[in-house]
Design an enzyme around this catalytic site. Structure first.
Site, PDB file in Angstrom:
ATOM      1  N   PRO A 149      17.971 -13.625 -18.418  1.00  0.00           N
ATOM      2  CA  PRO A 149      18.473 -12.247 -18.459  1.00  0.00           C
ATOM      3  C   PRO A 149      19.680 -12.092 -19.376  1.00  0.00           C
ATOM      4  O   PRO A 149      20.758 -12.579 -19.072  1.00  0.00           O
ATOM      5  CB  PRO A 149      18.833 -11.949 -16.994  1.00  0.00           C
ATOM      6  CG  PRO A 149      18.847 -13.247 -16.292  1.00  0.00           C
ATOM      7  CD  PRO A 149      18.107 -14.233 -17.109  1.00  0.00           C
ATOM      8  N   GLU A 150      19.470 -11.450 -20.509  1.00  0.00           N
ATOM      9  CA  GLU A 150      20.546 -11.089 -21.420  1.00  0.00           C
ATOM     10  C   GLU A 150      20.637  -9.563 -21.402  1.00  0.00           C
ATOM     11  O   GLU A 150      20.042  -8.929 -20.537  1.00  0.00           O
ATOM     12  CB  GLU A 150      20.246 -11.640 -22.829  1.00  0.00           C
ATOM     13  CG  GLU A 150      20.068 -13.154 -22.838  1.00  0.00           C
ATOM     14  CD  GLU A 150      19.728 -13.741 -24.207  1.00  0.00           C
ATOM     15  OE1 GLU A 150      20.106 -13.127 -25.222  1.00  0.00           O
ATOM     16  OE2 GLU A 150      19.089 -14.795 -24.259  1.00  0.00           O
TER      17      GLU A 150
END
Length: 284
Positions: free
Chosen positions: A2-3
């Site tokens: 998750p960015e």
DNA sequence: ATTTATGTTTACAG
DNA sequence: CCTGTAAACATAAA
């Protein structure tokens, strides 16, 4: 992982699912991952969900905010049903097709209905209750958001000039730029044709402008695609579906494969302790 | 069987 | 101040 685009995708979807709903119950299976007092959020209504860098915030109507960081393997999955075991249409990354499963660390129950599962194989992620008035110190350290007005070529010129660190390491520094992680730092450098090992202060004006554009374009596209669910990646949307940007990756996880732009082969090296993927043929 | 790699952030050493 | 490294943890691969 998750960015920015993944967390933003989760934020948008969760906003539809839980804004206006009341927290009726919390079940914590991994105590160290829930920081704060349950009583501070029980009965409160979710007013708004926001994102800063890779941090998610649930603003409540009682002056408290729930902060969530998914780190490497965190997932937030919302289901409409309020109890019992849920059978999902497909297996979730690192688990089976059931909720809860062995990676479920916490469940938030909503009234009138619905549950939010916080799954996290490696237990690095966390959920934290803070006073909304104390939020500033939680987000103070982050650099500008790539899609905000203050993310300019001039800003990049300024921060790059100050350091001789490898450009890829600087791109992933949350204090310099908010939200870029390993996937998008690699992809942006490929798009800008810049070797990730280059020292930040060696970039020419033209390269800085190109990189600035590349970052914004890739982040926008990745959000449109609802994030990257790469191989061995925990990321799924809040509805448990994978994202679509993995189909568009040019270098990330493509070690040994032919470059899409030249005759070169994508290589992988270590930079600042993490994998850097690039094509030595056309990234200079 | 033991060691190593994975990737984000923080604590800490230099 | 800046920079680099280890640690938090679970699991698969070597």
């Amino acid at each position: 992982m998750p960015e920015l685009p993944e967390v933003e995708t989760i934020r948008r979807e969760l906003a539809d699912f839980v804004v206006g709903k009341r927290i009726s119950r919390i079940e914590v299976f991994s105590a160290k991952q829930f920081i704060g007092a349950q009583k501070d959020i029980l009965g409160a209504k979710v007013r708004k969900i926001w994102r800063r860098a890779k941090l998610l915030g649930f603003s409540l109507d009682n002056g408290k905010t729930i902060l969530v960081h998914l780190k490497l393997t965190g997932q937030l999955v919302f289901v409409p049903s309020s109890n019992g075991e849920v059978i999902m249409p497909r297996a979730l990354p690192f688990a089976d097709n059931k909720l809860p499963n062995k990676t479920t660390r916490l469940i938030i129950y909503f009234s009138p209905s619905g549950r939010l599962f916080f799954n996290d194989l490696r237990k690095f992620g966390w959920m934290k209750v803070v006073a909304s008035s104390d939020l500033e110190k939680e987000t103070l350290e982050y650099g500008p958001e790539p899609l905000d007005k203050d993310f300019t070529v001039a800003y990049l010129r300024k921060i790059f000039a100050k350091t001789g660190r490898a450009i890829k390491v600087v791109l992933m520094d949350q204090k310099k730029i908010a939200g870029l992680g390993n996937i998008y730092a690699n992809e942006a450098l490929f798009a800008a044709r810049i070797d990730p090992r280059r020292s930040a202060n060696s970039l020419k004006e033209k390269e800085i402008a190109c990189l600035h554009q590349a970052i914004r374009k890739i982040i926008k596209e990745a959000i449109e695609e609802k994030g990257t669910s790469a191989a061995d990646d925990a990321y799924i949307q809040a509805n448990a579906q994978p994202g679509g940007y993995q189909k568009k990756l040019k270098v990330y996880q493509r070690e040994g494969k032919p470059c899409f732009r030249c005759k070169g082969k994508v290589v992988r090296i270590k930079l600042g302790g993490r994998s850097a993927y690039f094509c030595p043929g056309c990234q200079k």
